[in-house]
Design a protein around this motif. Structure first.
Motif, PDB file in Angstrom:
ATOM      1  N   LYS A 293      24.561  67.701-109.307  1.00  0.00           N
ATOM      2  CA  LYS A 293      23.891  69.033-108.946  1.00  0.00           C
ATOM      3  C   LYS A 293      25.059  68.964-107.621  1.00  0.00           C
ATOM      4  CE  LYS A 293      19.351  69.402-107.402  1.00  0.00           C
ATOM      5  NZ  LYS A 293      18.514  68.900-107.853  1.00  0.00           N
ATOM      6  N   ILE A 294      24.502  70.508-107.435  1.00  0.00           N
ATOM      7  CA  ILE A 294      25.890  70.787-106.520  1.00  0.00           C
ATOM      8  C   ILE A 294      25.183  71.562-105.740  1.00  0.00           C
ATOM      9  CG2 ILE A 294      28.268  72.173-105.929  1.00  0.00           C
ATOM     10  CD1 ILE A 294      28.324  69.177-107.150  1.00  0.00           C
ATOM     11  N   LEU A 295      25.046  71.553-103.872  1.00  0.00           N
ATOM     12  CA  LEU A 295      24.266  72.224-103.023  1.00  0.00           C
ATOM     13  C   LEU A 295      25.783  72.889-102.464  1.00  0.00           C
ATOM     14  CD1 LEU A 295      22.201  72.928-101.553  1.00  0.00           C
ATOM     15  CD2 LEU A 295      22.909  71.482 -99.587  1.00  0.00           C
ATOM     16  N   LEU A 296      25.762  74.565-102.615  1.00  0.00           N
ATOM     17  CA  LEU A 296      26.049  75.350-102.131  1.00  0.00           C
ATOM     18  C   LEU A 296      25.775  76.098-100.928  1.00  0.00           C
ATOM     19  CD1 LEU A 296      29.171  77.020-102.886  1.00  0.00           C
ATOM     20  CD2 LEU A 296      28.030  78.489-103.917  1.00  0.00           C
ATOM     21  N   VAL A 297      26.601  75.675 -99.311  1.00  0.00           N
ATOM     22  CA  VAL A 297      26.554  76.564 -98.134  1.00  0.00           C
ATOM     23  C   VAL A 297      27.249  77.612 -97.944  1.00  0.00           C
ATOM     24  CG1 VAL A 297      24.843  75.574 -96.143  1.00  0.00           C
ATOM     25  CG2 VAL A 297      25.325  74.321 -97.949  1.00  0.00           C
ATOM     26  N   ALA A 298      26.211  79.150 -98.027  1.00  0.00           N
ATOM     27  CA  ALA A 298      27.026  79.925 -96.810  1.00  0.00           C
ATOM     28  C   ALA A 298      26.429  80.927 -96.390  1.00  0.00           C
ATOM     29  CB  ALA A 298      28.045  80.733 -98.104  1.00  0.00           C
ATOM     30  N   PRO A 299      26.491  81.648 -95.062  1.00  0.00           N
ATOM     31  CA  PRO A 299      26.298  82.638 -94.509  1.00  0.00           C
ATOM     32  C   PRO A 299      26.026  83.658 -95.292  1.00  0.00           C
ATOM     33  CG  PRO A 299      28.341  81.863 -93.335  1.00  0.00           C
ATOM     34  CD  PRO A 299      27.976  80.979 -95.005  1.00  0.00           C
ATOM     35  N   PRO A 300      24.630  84.645 -95.111  1.00  0.00           N
ATOM     36  CA  PRO A 300      24.588  85.469 -95.686  1.00  0.00           C
ATOM     37  C   PRO A 300      25.341  86.624 -95.262  1.00  0.00           C
ATOM     38  CG  PRO A 300      22.391  84.708 -94.040  1.00  0.00           C
ATOM     39  CD  PRO A 300      23.906  84.039 -93.442  1.00  0.00           C
ATOM     40  N   ALA A 301      25.243  87.292 -96.735  1.00  0.00           N
ATOM     41  CA  ALA A 301      26.248  88.442 -96.598  1.00  0.00           C
ATOM     42  C   ALA A 301      25.695  89.602 -96.087  1.00  0.00           C
ATOM     43  CB  ALA A 301      26.736  89.095 -98.406  1.00  0.00           C
ATOM     44  N   LEU A 353      30.818  73.409 -97.898  1.00  0.00           N
ATOM     45  CA  LEU A 353      30.356  74.848 -97.053  1.00  0.00           C
ATOM     46  C   LEU A 353      31.090  75.722 -97.126  1.00  0.00           C
ATOM     47  CD1 LEU A 353      30.054  71.754 -93.677  1.00  0.00           C
ATOM     48  CD2 LEU A 353      28.876  72.764 -95.397  1.00  0.00           C
ATOM     49  N   VAL A 354      30.698  76.811 -97.249  1.00  0.00           N
ATOM     50  CA  VAL A 354      32.032  78.241 -97.475  1.00  0.00           C
ATOM     51  C   VAL A 354      31.669  79.176 -96.390  1.00  0.00           C
ATOM     52  CG1 VAL A 354      32.449  80.171 -99.089  1.00  0.00           C
ATOM     53  CG2 VAL A 354      31.509  78.374 -99.830  1.00  0.00           C
ATOM     54  N   ASN A 355      32.822  79.203 -94.988  1.00  0.00           N
ATOM     55  CA  ASN A 355      32.979  79.279 -93.968  1.00  0.00           C
ATOM     56  C   ASN A 355      31.703  79.755 -92.905  1.00  0.00           C
ATOM     57  OD1 ASN A 355      34.775  81.488 -92.685  1.00  0.00           O
ATOM     58  ND2 ASN A 355      34.267  83.409 -93.476  1.00  0.00           N
ATOM     59  N   VAL A 356      31.416  78.482 -93.129  1.00  0.00           N
ATOM     60  CA  VAL A 356      29.876  77.885 -92.027  1.00  0.00           C
ATOM     61  C   VAL A 356      30.534  78.487 -90.861  1.00  0.00           C
ATOM     62  CG1 VAL A 356      28.267  76.924 -91.470  1.00  0.00           C
ATOM     63  CG2 VAL A 356      29.258  77.475 -94.199  1.00  0.00           C
ATOM     64  N   PRO A 357      30.224  78.788 -89.572  1.00  0.00           N
ATOM     65  CA  PRO A 357      30.884  78.503 -88.268  1.00  0.00           C
ATOM     66  C   PRO A 357      30.080  76.833 -87.914  1.00  0.00           C
ATOM     67  CG  PRO A 357      29.016  80.570 -88.021  1.00  0.00           C
ATOM     68  CD  PRO A 357      29.248  79.854 -89.407  1.00  0.00           C
ATOM     69  N   ALA A 358      30.234  76.033 -87.398  1.00  0.00           N
ATOM     70  CA  ALA A 358      29.356  75.119 -86.457  1.00  0.00           C
ATOM     71  C   ALA A 358      28.636  75.431 -85.777  1.00  0.00           C
ATOM     72  CB  ALA A 358      30.613  74.223 -86.013  1.00  0.00           C
ATOM     73  N   LEU A 380      32.046  66.234-100.367  1.00  0.00           N
ATOM     74  CA  LEU A 380      31.687  67.328 -99.431  1.00  0.00           C
ATOM     75  C   LEU A 380      33.091  68.011 -99.433  1.00  0.00           C
ATOM     76  CD1 LEU A 380      30.519  69.535 -97.101  1.00  0.00           C
ATOM     77  CD2 LEU A 380      31.805  68.086 -95.325  1.00  0.00           C
ATOM     78  N   VAL A 381      33.318  69.554 -99.876  1.00  0.00           N
ATOM     79  CA  VAL A 381      34.428  70.379 -99.671  1.00  0.00           C
ATOM     80  C   VAL A 381      33.883  71.286 -99.103  1.00  0.00           C
ATOM     81  CG1 VAL A 381      35.107  72.070-101.172  1.00  0.00           C
ATOM     82  CG2 VAL A 381      34.021  69.883-102.422  1.00  0.00           C
ATOM     83  N   THR A 382      34.919  71.752 -98.135  1.00  0.00           N
ATOM     84  CA  THR A 382      34.873  73.173 -97.513  1.00  0.00           C
ATOM     85  C   THR A 382      36.055  74.226 -98.045  1.00  0.00           C
ATOM     86  OG1 THR A 382      36.354  72.100 -95.358  1.00  0.00           O
ATOM     87  CG2 THR A 382      34.048  71.719 -94.697  1.00  0.00           C
ATOM     88  N   VAL A 383      35.525  75.316 -97.451  1.00  0.00           N
ATOM     89  CA  VAL A 383      36.617  76.276 -98.242  1.00  0.00           C
ATOM     90  C   VAL A 383      35.850  77.334 -96.260  1.00  0.00           C
ATOM     91  CG1 VAL A 383      36.615  78.435 -98.878  1.00  0.00           C
ATOM     92  CG2 VAL A 383      35.012  76.051 -99.966  1.00  0.00           C
ATOM     93  N   GLY A 384      37.526  77.479 -96.639  1.00  0.00           N
ATOM     94  CA  GLY A 384      37.777  78.316 -95.456  1.00  0.00           C
ATOM     95  C   GLY A 384      37.544  79.824 -94.909  1.00  0.00           C
ATOM     96  N   GLY A 385      37.712  80.924 -94.291  1.00  0.00           N
ATOM     97  CA  GLY A 385      37.185  82.157 -93.678  1.00  0.00           C
ATOM     98  C   GLY A 385      37.530  82.306 -92.341  1.00  0.00           C
ATOM     99  N   PRO A 386      37.530  83.128 -91.738  1.00  0.00           N
ATOM    100  CA  PRO A 386      37.892  84.040 -90.385  1.00  0.00           C
ATOM    101  C   PRO A 386      36.339  82.899 -89.613  1.00  0.00           C
ATOM    102  CG  PRO A 386      36.929  85.769 -91.671  1.00  0.00           C
ATOM    103  CD  PRO A 386      36.774  85.094 -92.667  1.00  0.00           C
TER     104      PRO A 386
END
Length: 986
Positions: A293-301, A353-358, A380-386
Motif C-alpha cells: 500500500k502506497i500513501l500519496l501526499v500532495a497539496p490540494p489543487a 511526497l508530491v510538490n509538498v512545501p516544507a 520515500l519518494v519525492t516529486v518536484g514542482g515549484p
C-alpha cells in the motif's frame, strides 16, 4: 579487644634486638641500665599498639529502627493512615538511647525522617512514585541509614505487592548484615465500583479483509454497565455497551482487518464510579498482510502558488493512476494528514511526497518520516514542482537530511548577483510564544537560516521596525556571515507597528545598489495604516525592479499585505503556525534569483545504470525542474544538460529514498504523462523503495516481565538447521517514537538473545536485521506491549502476604499484625559491640614516658638525691607556719645569736684588761649562728668560767700549728663521712 591493623604486630619483633643490645652487664650502673631498658621496651610496645589500631570492644544497649511505609497506589488512604499511626505509637515506646528513621517508598524510596531520637513523627512531606512498588530498593536504602554502634531492625509496612525489584535478595543481604527483619502487612480492601481491563488479545497475523474476534477480559468489584471502545490505525473500530458482573468475565468483539502493515490497537474501558483510570486501557498489535500500500501526499489543487497569479493544478492524479495500473493500493492524503505515529506509517510500503512545501509539514511529521525510513526500512519518494526542494523550504530541514539531494546549487556562475533585505517587525506582539518560541525568535532564526543559504558574492541587509525603523545590518557582502547572524540575533522586542517606516528606510538605500536581483522580505504580525505603502512598493518595482514578498503571521496581520506583494512582483505568505517562518524565508531566498526554477526543454541524460530504468531504452523530454545538487554518497541516475540531478536515489538507514526533481503533471512533464512508459517508470521508482517481502528464517519471541522485555530470536533454515554466526541487531521503537538499537548476541545454537527496558506504556515495534556469514540479509518485524503497572491489577489471594511470609522465613524475621502488642523497640536482639579506639591514649602515655627514658640514660640519681627530692617535696606540701609564730621563732634565734656574740667578745674582769676577740672566737660565733660546726657547740658544754678559755681553738694565732692540724682533721672527717654516705646510698 581487637586490632584494626593487626599486621603491625610484627613490629614487636623489634624488641628482640633491643633487649639483646640493651641488656645490662655486671657493673656499677647496672640498676640504671635496667631501668632505661624497661622504659625503652615500654615505649616500643606502646607505639606498636598505637600503630595496630588497638580498639576496646564494649557491649551497647542502643537500638536503631527504620520504618518503611508503602506509599504506592495499591495501598488505600485508610491503610496508609493506619501505617502512620503504627509508626507514631512505636516511637512513643523508644528508649532513651534508641533511634528511628522513616522511609516512604513506591517505585522509588525517599527518606522522610533521618535517624533521630525524637519521639514525634511529624507531617509526611515526601512523595514517592506511586505507580510502582520496589520493596528491594526500600530495604537497601534502609540499610544505609543505620549507625554502626546499635542493634538494627527494619520494619516493613506494606501490602506486599511488588511490581519491580527483588525484596527477597535485599532482605537476605540485610539479614547477612545482622539486621533484624519485621514485616507488618497492610490488608487492602476492594475498592467500590473498581473495574479493571485485564487482557486484550488480538491475532498476531491477519490477512487484509479477514474477519476476526478480539478477546477482552474485565474484572469488576460490583455489577454495573461499562463502555468498551477499540481503536485501530487511528480510527474508532468498535464502541459498545457491556453489562459487568462482580468478578472476572470475557467479551468477544468481532472486527475486520482493514489496513495492511503493523496495526496498533487500543482498547478503552469506562464506567461510572471507577476509582483508578490507569487500569482501563490496554494496547495490542497485529500484522496485517496484503498487497503493498502506497500513501500519496500532495497539496490540494486550486490553491495559490508563490508565483503571482498561478494556481496549483492537480499534482497527483496522473501519478496515482499510473501506480494503480501497476497493481499498487494507493491512498491519498493532504500534507496535514500525514501520520506522525510510526505504527500508522508502518502500514504503508512507501510514501510519496508530491510538490509538498516544507512549511506544510510539522516537525513531528518530519521526524516520524525520518524514523519510518531509517529505522523501519520504509520507502520515500519525492516529486518536484515549484514548491518543492530548495524553493519549497527544504534547506536545513529533516527532509533534506533524508533525501539524496542538497538543496543548494553549488555552481555560483549560474547565479546572478543578489541583494536580500529583510524587514522584520519587532513590535510587542512579536513576543507571543504560544508555539514554544516567540515570533521574533523564529523570525531571527529564519533570517539567519536564509543568510546561510546565500553565497559569498551575495549581499544582505536587515531592518527592524516598531514605531520607527533602523538598520540592524546595513547592506553588505557576505564576507563574514557570522557577524551578520550575530547582529540579527541582537534584535529585541520594541513597541508599536509602523510598516511604512520600515519600507521607507529600505527605499532610501536599496535603489542605489548595483546587484541584478534585489529582493525584499517583509514580515509582520500586526496591522497598520496602508497610507503610502502601495504607491511606494509599486514605484520600487517598476523603476528599480525591487521585488517584495510579504509574510503575515497570525490573524492580526495587515489585510493589505497580499495586495502590496502583487504590486511588488513578489509573493504573499500567510501562516498561523509561527514555526513555519524559517521554511518560508528559505523558500523565498531560493526563489529570489529564479535560478532554482529552471524552465527549459531538455532530454534527461543517463548518469548511471539502475534497476529503476530497467526496460526503458529512451525517455521523452522534460520542460523544467528544480535545481539541486547530489550528495556525495547518493546515486545520480538521470541528469539535465547542465549536470543537475533529475533522478537520484540512495540508502538511508534501513530504507531507501528516491528524488525526482521535475514534476508529474502537464506543467513540466506533459510529454511524460502521455508516454506509454509512464506507469512502468513510476512503478519501478516506487518498487525500488519498497522493502522486499521475503520469507524470513527468523522466529521472534518477546517475553516481558514488568517493564523489561527479553528478545529471543530462533534462526533456522527451511530444512530446520540452525543458522549460526549471524550478526543480528534489533531496532526498538517505543510509543513515543524514540528509537534505540540493541545487539542480539548468539547464546545457543541458532538462538540469539537481547533485552531492553520499556519507558512508556504502549506498543513497541521491533525490527530485527542482520546478515549471515555469506552476506545474505535477514529481517523480521515483531512487537511487544508494555501494559499498565501491575500496581493497578486486582490483588490476588494471599499474594502480598505470601511474599512477606517467605521473606520473614528466609531471614528468621517476624511477621506481625499491625495491631500486635510486640513493639518494634523491643530489645530482644543482640547489639553489636561498640569499638573504642585507644591509640591516642597509648601515644599520650608514650610521650609521658619519653622524658623519663631520656633522664635515666643521661642523668645519675642516688638514693640520697631521691631522699632530698622527697624531703623538699614534702616540705613544700606542708602547711605554712602562721605569721605570729614565725616572727617569735626568728626573734628567739636572733637573741640567742647576740648572746653568743657577747660571750665571745667579753673581756675578762679579773685582770681588768681589754681582751680582743680571737679569730677562733669569731669563727665559733659564726659557726654557731649558722648551726653547721657541731664540734664547737660541744666545746661550750662545761662550767661557765672555763667556757671562754676552753673555747679558744687550737688554731689561734698564739698556737698556729694546732690550729692547722685541727682544720685538716675536720676536712678529712667530712670527706670520709661523704664517702660513707655515698656507699650507703649505692
Amino acid at each position: 579487644m581487637r586490632f584494626s591493623n593487626p599486621i603491625a604486630l610484627l613490629l614487636l619483633l623489634l624488641l628482640i634486638p633491643i633487649l639483646w643490645i640493651g641488656w645490662p652487664g655486671r657493673g656499677y650502673d647496672r640498676r640504671r641500665e635496667i631501668s632505661a631498658l624497661v622504659l625503652r621496651t615500654a615505649l616500643v610496645i606502646l607505639t606498636v599498639m598505637a600503630i595496630t589500631g588497638l580498639e576496646l570492644l564494649q557491649r551497647s544497649d542502643k537500638l536503631a529502627v527504620v520504618f518503611l511505609l508503602d506509599g504506592s497506589d495499591s495501598v488505600s488512604a485508610e491503610m496508609k493512615e493506619a501505617g502512620r499511626d503504627f509508626i507514631s505509637r512505636s516511637l512513643a515506646e523508644m528508649g532513651p538511647e534508641d533511634r528511628a528513621a522513616v522511609v516512604l517508598f513506591g517505585g522509588d524510596a525517599l527518606v522522610e525522617r533521618p535517624m533521630s531520637g525524637d519521639r514525634e513523627l511529624g507531617t509526611f512531606l515526601s512523595v514517592p512514585e506511586t505507580s510502582q512498588t520496589d520493596l528491594g530498593e526500600a530495604v537497601r536504602l534502609a540499610m544505609a541509614l543505620f549507625p554502626s554502634d546499635a542493634a538494627r531492625r527494619i520494619v516493613l509496612i506494606t501490602d506486599g505487592r511488588q511490581t519491580s525489584g527483588d525484596l527477597s535478595a535485599a532482605a537476605r543481604l540485610a539479614a547477612d548484615s545482622g539486621i533484624d527483619f519485621m514485616a507488618v502487612p497492610l490488608t487492602p480492601g476492594d475498592l467500590p465500583g473498581e473495574i479493571t481491563l485485564l487482557r486484550a488479545d488480538f491475532p498476531a497475523q491477519l490477512i487484509e479483509g479477514e474477519s476476526f474476534e478480539a478477546t477482552i477480559t474485565v474484572h469488576a468489584t460490583r455489577p454495573g454497565p461499562a463502555t468498551i471502545r477499540i481503536f485501530g490505525a487511528g480510527r474508532l473500530l468498535y464502541e459498545g455497551q457491556a453489562v459487568l458482573d462482580a468478578g472476572t468475565q470475557t467479551f468477544r468483539i468481532p472486527l475486520i482487518a482493514e489496513a495492511t502493515g503493523f496495526t496498533n490497537y487500543q482498547v478503552l474501558l469506562s464506567a461510572v464510579g471507577d476509582f483508578h483510570f490507569q487500569n482501563n486501557q490496554l494496547s495490542a498489535y497485529s500484522e496485517v498482510v496484503g498487497p503493498p500500500k502506497i500513501l500519496l501526499v500532495a497539496p490540494p489543487a486550486g490553491e495559490s502558488l508563490p508565483v503571482a497569479g498561478a494556481i496549483r493544478p492537480d499534482e497527483s492524479s496522473h501519478l496515482a493512476s499510473a501506480l494503480e495500473a501497476a497493481g499498487f493500493i494507493v491512498e491519498s492524503a493532504r500534507p496535514s494528514a500525514l501520520p506522525f505515529e510510526l505504527a500508522l506509517l508502518s502500514e504503508y510500503a512507501s510514501i510519496i511526497l508530491v510538490n509538498v512545501p516544507a512549511r506544510d509539514l510539522a516537525q513531528r511529521q518530519m521526524d516520524a518520516l525520518q524514523s519510518y525510513v531509517r529505522d523501519l526500512g520504509g520507502g520515500l519518494v519525492t516529486v518536484g514542482g515549484p514548491t518543492s526542494y530548495g524553493v519549497g523550504g527544504y534547506y536545513r530541514t529533516t527532509l533534506e537530511e533524508i533525501l539524496p539531494l542538497d538543496m543548494e546549487i553549488k555552481d555560483q556562475e549560474r547565479r546572478p548577483s543578489l541583494t536580500m533585505v529583510f524587514v522584520i517587525d519587532r513590535s510587542g506582539s512579536m513576543n507571543d510564544s504560544t508555539s514554544g518560541f516567540s515570533k521574533l525568535e523564529l523570525a531571527r532564526e529564519a533570517a539567519a537560516r536564509s543568510v546561510e543559504l546565500l553565497f559569498p558574492g551575495d549581499k544582505v541587509g536587515v531592518i527592524a521596525f516598531d514605531d520607527s525603523a533602523s538598520w540592524v545590518v546595513p547592506i553588505r557582502g557576505l564576507d563574514d556571515p557570522d557577524f551578520v547572524v550575530r547582529q540579527i540575533e541582537s534584535i529585541g522586542i520594541g513597541g508599536g507597528t509602523d510598516i511604512l517606516a520600515g519600507l521607507q528606510a529600505m527605499a532610501e538605500v536599496l535603489p542605489q545598489d548595483d546587484s541584478l536581483v534585489k529582493h525584499v522580505i517583509l514580515l509582520t504580525d500586526g496591522g497598520a495604516s496602508s497610507l503610502g505603502i502601495p504607491t511606494l512598493v509599486e514605484n520600487l518595482y517598476q523603476q528599480y525592479e525591487i521585488t517584495l514578498t510579504t509574510v503575515g503571521v497570525g490573524p492580526d496581520a495587515a489585510p493589505f499585505l497580499e495586495e502590496i506583494a502583487i504590486l511588488g512582483g513578489g509573493r504573499y505568505h500567510f501562516t498561523d503556525r509561527p514555526e513555519s517562518i524559517p521554511s518560508i524565508f528559505t523558500e523565498e531566498t531560493s526563489l529570489a534569483t529564479r535560478s532554482y526554477i529552471i524552465e527549459e526543454t531538455f532530454f534527461p541524460q543517463l548518469a548511471s545504470r539502475s534497476q529503476i530504468l530497467s526496460g526503458l531504452a529512451e525517455t521523452p523530454p522534460l520542460h523544467g525542474y528544480i535545481g539541486t545538487s547530489s550528495k556525495s554518497t547518493a546515486q545520480t541516475i538521470l541528469v539535465s544538460e547542465q549536470g543537475d540531478p533529475v533522478l537520484a536515489a540512495w540508502q538511508y538507514g534501513l530504507g531507501r529514498t528516491a528524488s525526482w526533481t521535475s514534476d508529474a503533471t502537464a506543467r513540466w512533464s506533459r510529454d511524460w504523462v502521455a508516454w506509454d512508459g509512464f506507469p512502468r517508470f513510476w512503478a519501478q521508482v516506487v518498487r525500488y523503495t519498497v522493502r522486499e517481502q521475503i520469507q524470513s528464517p527468523l522466529s521472534v519471541q518477546v517475553r516481558g516481565e514488568g517493564d523489561s522485555a527479553a528478545v529471543i530470536v530462533d534462526a533456522r533454515s527451511e530444512s530446520g538447521e540452525f543458522l549460526n554466526g549471524l550478526s543480528l541487531s534489533a531496532i526498538v521503537i517505543g510509543p513515543d517514537g524514540q528509537a534505540r538499537t540493541i545487539e542480539l548476541p548468539q547464546s545457543a545454537p541458532g538462538l540469539y538473545e537481547g533485552a531492553f527496558r520499556g519507558d512508556v506504556e504502549g506498543t513497541y515495534l521491533l525490527r530485527i536485521d542482520g546478515e549471515s556469514g555469506t552476506g545474505e540479509a535477514v529481517t523480521q518485524i515483531s512487537g511487544w506491549v508494555l501494559p499498565y503497572s501491575p500496581e493497578y491489577r486486582p490483588p490476588t489471594t494471599g499474594g502480598g502476604m505470601d511474599l512477606l511470609q517467605l521473606v520473614a522465613d528466609q531471614t528468621s524475621g517476624s511477621l506481625v499484625p499491625i495491631d500486635n502488642a510486640l513493639p518494634p523497640f523491643s530489645h530482644n536482639i543482640s547489639s553489636p559491640d561498640s569499638r573504642q579506639p585507644v591509640w591516642h591514649w597509648l601515644v599520650a602515655i608514650a610521650l609521658l614516658l619519653l622524658p623519663f627514658d631520656i633522664a635515666v640514660r643521661r642523668l645519675a640519681f642516688s638514693r640520697r638525691d631521691i631522699r632530698r627530692w622527697w624531703e623538699k617535696t614534702v616540705s613544700a606540701l606542708q602547711p605554712q607556719v602562721p605569721q605570729t609564730a614565725a616572727a617569735s621563732t626568728r626573734s628567739n634565734r636572733v637573741s640567742s645569736l647576740l648572746q653568743a656574740k657577747d660571750r665571745v667578745q667579753k673581756r675578762p674582769e679579773d685582770n681588768g684588761e681589754a681582751q680582743k676577740p680571737t679569730v677562733a672566737g669569731k669563727q665559733t660565733a659564726r659557726q654557731e649562728s649558722t648551726g653547721r660546726a657541731a664540734v664547737f657547740v660541744r666545746q661550750e658544754a662545761g662550767p661557765k668560767k672555763d667556757r671562754t678559755e676552753d673555747a679558744r681553738p687550737k688554731d689561734s694565732p698564739e698556737s698556729p700549728e694546732p690550729s692547722s692540724a685541727s682544720t685538716t682533721a675536720t676536712l678529712l672527717a667530712r670527706k670520709r663521712a661523704r664517702q660513707r654516705n655515698q656507699r650507703q646510698d649505692d
